[in-house]
Design a protein around this motif. Structure first.
Motif: not given
Length: 122
Positions: A23-38
Motif C-alpha cells: 500500500a505504501e508503494t502504491r501511495i508513492a506511485k500515486l503521488m509520483g503521478e499526482a495532479p498539480e496541487g495534490a
C-alpha cells in the motif's frame, strides 16, 4: 505556598489504519503521478452501495482539521476524520493479479459486506 503544575504529554497513539508495504508503494506511485496541487492521498468511507459504506481513496489538495495524517515514505496519507471510527484497527493493502488491481481492506469493524464487495456495514 506555591503549587507546581506539570504537563503530561500523551504518548503517540498508533495510526488508525495500518498500511502494508504494498500500500505504501502504491501511495508513492500515486503521488509520483499526482495532479498539480495534490498534497497527499485520502481514505474516506462515503455512504454508498447496497451495504451502506464504501472505501474511497482520492487525491487531497488541503488538510482538513480533523483528518488523521500518516507520513509514509512515498507521501502523505490522510484518513477522513468522520471515517476514523469505522476504520480503527484496519489494514490497507494493495493487491494486483492478472485480472484486477486495487486496495484491499481488512476491517475488524465491518459486520457485513455486499455480494460485490464494494460496500460494508458497521
Amino acid at each position: 505556598m506555591t503549587e507546581t503544575t506539570t504537563t503530561k504529554t500523551r504518548p503517540a497513539r498508533p495510526a488508525a489504519v495500518i498500511l502494508t508495504p504494498n500500500a505504501e508503494t502504491r501511495i508513492a506511485k500515486l503521488m509520483g503521478e499526482a495532479p498539480e496541487g495534490a498534497i497527499g492521498v485520502k481514505l474516506s468511507t462515503p455512504r454508498r452501495g447496497c451495504s451502506g459504506l464504501a472505501y474511497s481513496v482520492d487525491y487531497v489538495t488541503e488538510e482538513a482539521k480533523f483528518d488523521e495524517k500518516i507520513e509514509t515514505p512515498g507521501g502523505l496519507f490522510y484518513i477522513d476524520g468522520a471515517s476514523v471510527l469505522y476504520l480503527v484497527g484496519s489494514t490497507m493493502d494493495w493487491v494486483e493479479d492478472d485480472f484486477t488491481a486495487g486496495f484491499v481492506f481488512n476491517n475488524p469493524n465491518a459486520k457485513g459486506a455486499c455480494g460485490c464487495g464494494e460496500s460494508f456495514t458497521v
